[in-house]
Design a protein around this motif. Structure first.
Motif, PDB file in Angstrom:
ATOM      1  N   LEU A   5       0.884  -1.172   0.000  1.00 32.09           N
ATOM      2  CA  LEU A   5       0.000   0.000   0.000  1.00 32.09           C
ATOM      3  C   LEU A   5       0.914   1.213   0.000  1.00 32.09           C
ATOM      4  N   PRO A   6       1.006   1.935  -1.086  1.00 28.32           N
ATOM      5  CA  PRO A   6       1.934   3.072  -1.094  1.00 28.32           C
ATOM      6  C   PRO A   6       1.623   4.045   0.040  1.00 28.32           C
ATOM      7  N   PRO A   7       2.573   4.276   0.959  1.00 23.82           N
ATOM      8  CA  PRO A   7       2.304   5.155   2.100  1.00 23.82           C
ATOM      9  C   PRO A   7       1.818   6.544   1.711  1.00 23.82           C
ATOM     10  N   ALA A   8       2.294   7.092   0.598  1.00 24.04           N
ATOM     11  CA  ALA A   8       1.879   8.436   0.207  1.00 24.04           C
ATOM     12  C   ALA A   8       0.397   8.500  -0.156  1.00 24.04           C
ATOM     13  N   ASP A   9      -0.248   7.365  -0.405  1.00 24.99           N
ATOM     14  CA  ASP A   9      -1.661   7.327  -0.770  1.00 24.99           C
ATOM     15  C   ASP A   9      -2.591   7.047   0.412  1.00 24.99           C
ATOM     16  N   LEU A  10      -2.062   6.990   1.619  1.00 22.14           N
ATOM     17  CA  LEU A  10      -2.879   6.622   2.777  1.00 22.14           C
ATOM     18  C   LEU A  10      -3.878   7.707   3.152  1.00 22.14           C
ATOM     19  N   GLN A  78      11.274  -0.906   6.365  1.00 23.59           N
ATOM     20  CA  GLN A  78      11.585  -0.689   7.779  1.00 23.59           C
ATOM     21  C   GLN A  78      12.073   0.729   8.059  1.00 23.59           C
ATOM     22  N   ASP A  79      12.805   1.339   7.122  1.00 18.64           N
ATOM     23  CA  ASP A  79      13.337   2.676   7.385  1.00 18.64           C
ATOM     24  C   ASP A  79      12.259   3.757   7.420  1.00 18.64           C
ATOM     25  N   ARG A  80      11.023   3.406   7.093  1.00 10.95           N
ATOM     26  CA  ARG A  80       9.920   4.376   7.192  1.00 10.95           C
ATOM     27  C   ARG A  80       9.231   4.341   8.558  1.00 10.95           C
ATOM     28  N   ILE A  81       9.502   3.326   9.349  1.00 14.00           N
ATOM     29  CA  ILE A  81       8.860   3.229  10.669  1.00 14.00           C
ATOM     30  C   ILE A  81       9.562   4.196  11.618  1.00 14.00           C
ATOM     31  N   ARG A  82       8.808   5.160  12.115  1.00 12.59           N
ATOM     32  CA  ARG A  82       9.358   6.174  13.024  1.00 12.59           C
ATOM     33  C   ARG A  82       9.186   5.776  14.484  1.00 12.59           C
ATOM     34  N   SER A  83       8.099   5.091  14.792  1.00 14.12           N
ATOM     35  CA  SER A  83       7.901   4.617  16.167  1.00 14.12           C
ATOM     36  C   SER A  83       6.916   3.452  16.151  1.00 14.12           C
ATOM     37  N   LEU A  84       7.059   2.618  17.171  1.00 12.62           N
ATOM     38  CA  LEU A  84       6.153   1.493  17.400  1.00 12.62           C
ATOM     39  C   LEU A  84       6.056   1.309  18.904  1.00 12.62           C
ATOM     40  N   SER A  85       4.854   1.424  19.425  1.00 14.86           N
ATOM     41  CA  SER A  85       4.644   1.193  20.856  1.00 14.86           C
ATOM     42  C   SER A  85       3.515   0.191  21.013  1.00 14.86           C
ATOM     43  N   THR A  86       3.570  -0.574  22.096  1.00 16.14           N
ATOM     44  CA  THR A  86       2.550  -1.601  22.316  1.00 16.14           C
ATOM     45  C   THR A  86       2.130  -1.629  23.776  1.00 16.14           C
ATOM     46  N   ARG A  87       0.972  -2.226  23.982  1.00 15.16           N
ATOM     47  CA  ARG A  87       0.453  -2.440  25.336  1.00 15.16           C
ATOM     48  C   ARG A  87      -0.168  -3.836  25.368  1.00 15.16           C
ATOM     49  N   ASP A 109       1.333  15.933   6.768  1.00 14.97           N
ATOM     50  CA  ASP A 109       2.162  16.092   5.571  1.00 14.97           C
ATOM     51  C   ASP A 109       3.258  15.052   5.445  1.00 14.97           C
ATOM     52  N   ASP A 110       3.804  14.599   6.588  1.00 13.61           N
ATOM     53  CA  ASP A 110       4.973  13.731   6.548  1.00 13.61           C
ATOM     54  C   ASP A 110       4.757  12.320   7.060  1.00 13.61           C
ATOM     55  N   THR A 111       3.743  12.099   7.911  1.00 16.29           N
ATOM     56  CA  THR A 111       3.580  10.803   8.563  1.00 16.29           C
ATOM     57  C   THR A 111       2.130  10.339   8.579  1.00 16.29           C
ATOM     58  N   ALA A 112       1.993   9.048   8.826  1.00 15.79           N
ATOM     59  CA  ALA A 112       0.684   8.444   9.095  1.00 15.79           C
ATOM     60  C   ALA A 112       0.795   7.724  10.434  1.00 15.79           C
ATOM     61  N   THR A 113      -0.266   7.825  11.222  1.00 14.57           N
ATOM     62  CA  THR A 113      -0.330   7.140  12.510  1.00 14.57           C
ATOM     63  C   THR A 113      -1.324   6.003  12.381  1.00 14.57           C
ATOM     64  N   ARG A 130       0.513   1.261  18.548  1.00  8.18           N
ATOM     65  CA  ARG A 130       0.442   2.443  17.700  1.00  8.18           C
ATOM     66  C   ARG A 130       1.773   2.562  16.980  1.00  8.18           C
ATOM     67  N   ALA A 131       1.716   2.919  15.708  1.00  8.11           N
ATOM     68  CA  ALA A 131       2.921   3.117  14.916  1.00  8.11           C
ATOM     69  C   ALA A 131       2.802   4.423  14.146  1.00  8.11           C
ATOM     70  N   VAL A 132       3.937   5.045  13.924  1.00 12.83           N
ATOM     71  CA  VAL A 132       4.015   6.219  13.078  1.00 12.83           C
ATOM     72  C   VAL A 132       4.987   5.873  11.953  1.00 12.83           C
ATOM     73  N   ILE A 133       4.553   6.114  10.715  1.00  5.75           N
ATOM     74  CA  ILE A 133       5.406   5.809   9.569  1.00  5.75           C
ATOM     75  C   ILE A 133       5.569   7.068   8.714  1.00  5.75           C
ATOM     76  N   ALA A 134       6.722   7.181   8.073  1.00 12.02           N
ATOM     77  CA  ALA A 134       6.976   8.277   7.139  1.00 12.02           C
ATOM     78  C   ALA A 134       6.249   7.993   5.840  1.00 12.02           C
ATOM     79  N   LEU A 135       5.625   9.030   5.274  1.00  7.80           N
ATOM     80  CA  LEU A 135       4.886   8.839   4.029  1.00  7.80           C
ATOM     81  C   LEU A 135       5.798   8.758   2.808  1.00  7.80           C
ATOM     82  N   ARG A 136       6.982   9.312   2.924  1.00  6.89           N
ATOM     83  CA  ARG A 136       7.930   9.282   1.816  1.00  6.89           C
ATOM     84  C   ARG A 136       9.284   8.814   2.318  1.00  6.89           C
ATOM     85  N   ALA A 137      10.002   8.111   1.465  1.00  2.00           N
ATOM     86  CA  ALA A 137      11.336   7.635   1.829  1.00  2.00           C
ATOM     87  C   ALA A 137      12.234   8.822   2.170  1.00  2.00           C
TER      88      ALA A 137
END
Length: 139
Positions: A5-10, A78-87, A109-113, A130-137
């Motif tokens: 799923l192209p992140p920029a299209d989310l 993997q280099d697009r994953i900015r954070s990953l937290s779990t409970r 503009d830059d990330t998706a949660t 919860r994860a935050v990913i960068a929309l563009r490389a």
């Protein structure tokens, strides 16, 4: 890697393809204990688990967290994953079939949660995240 799923299209509400896993087996638990260094006997020794009040051994919480990481890296580099937290919410018993899911809850503009979850066939949620990913490389 080919992103599924192209992140920029989310958009908010987009769901990731679910990751359906095989049933948790005693072999899986033993292999994870060896690979992770977590040799807590409650995960591999039924007598220890029963003495602690459980019917049987159960999966390491970190195994469920690793599955959520696999959900993400199976979809985006993997280099697009900015954070990953779990409970942790509940144990995952031997024989249970975990399914990992993710839903986009915010986009800027830059990330998706994404809200993430590991659930079992009976509807039990064993882990949320919860994860935050960068929309563009490169961002």
């Amino acid at each position: 890697m080919t992103e599924t799923l192209p992140p920029a299209d989310l958009q908010v509400g987009t769901t990731l393809p679910p990751l359906e896993l095989p049933p948790i087996s005693r072999t899986t638990l033993a292999l994870f204990a060896g690979a992770s260094g977590d040799h807590n006997p409650i995960h591999v020794d039924i007598d220890n688990a029963r003495s602690a009040g459980f019917d049987d051994v159960f999966a390491h919480g970190m195994l469920s967290m690793a599955y959520l990481g696999r959900l993400l890296t199976g979809w985006v580099a993997q280099d697009r994953i900015r954070s990953l937290s779990t409970r942790f919410a509940s144990i995952t018993p031997v024989g249970a079939r975990p399914t990992c899911t993710g839903t986009v809850v915010a986009v800027d503009d830059d990330t998706a949660t994404l809200d993430l979850a590991v659930t079992l066939a009976d509807g039990t949620t064993t882990l949320t995240g919860r994860a935050v990913i960068a929309l563009r490389a490169g961002h």
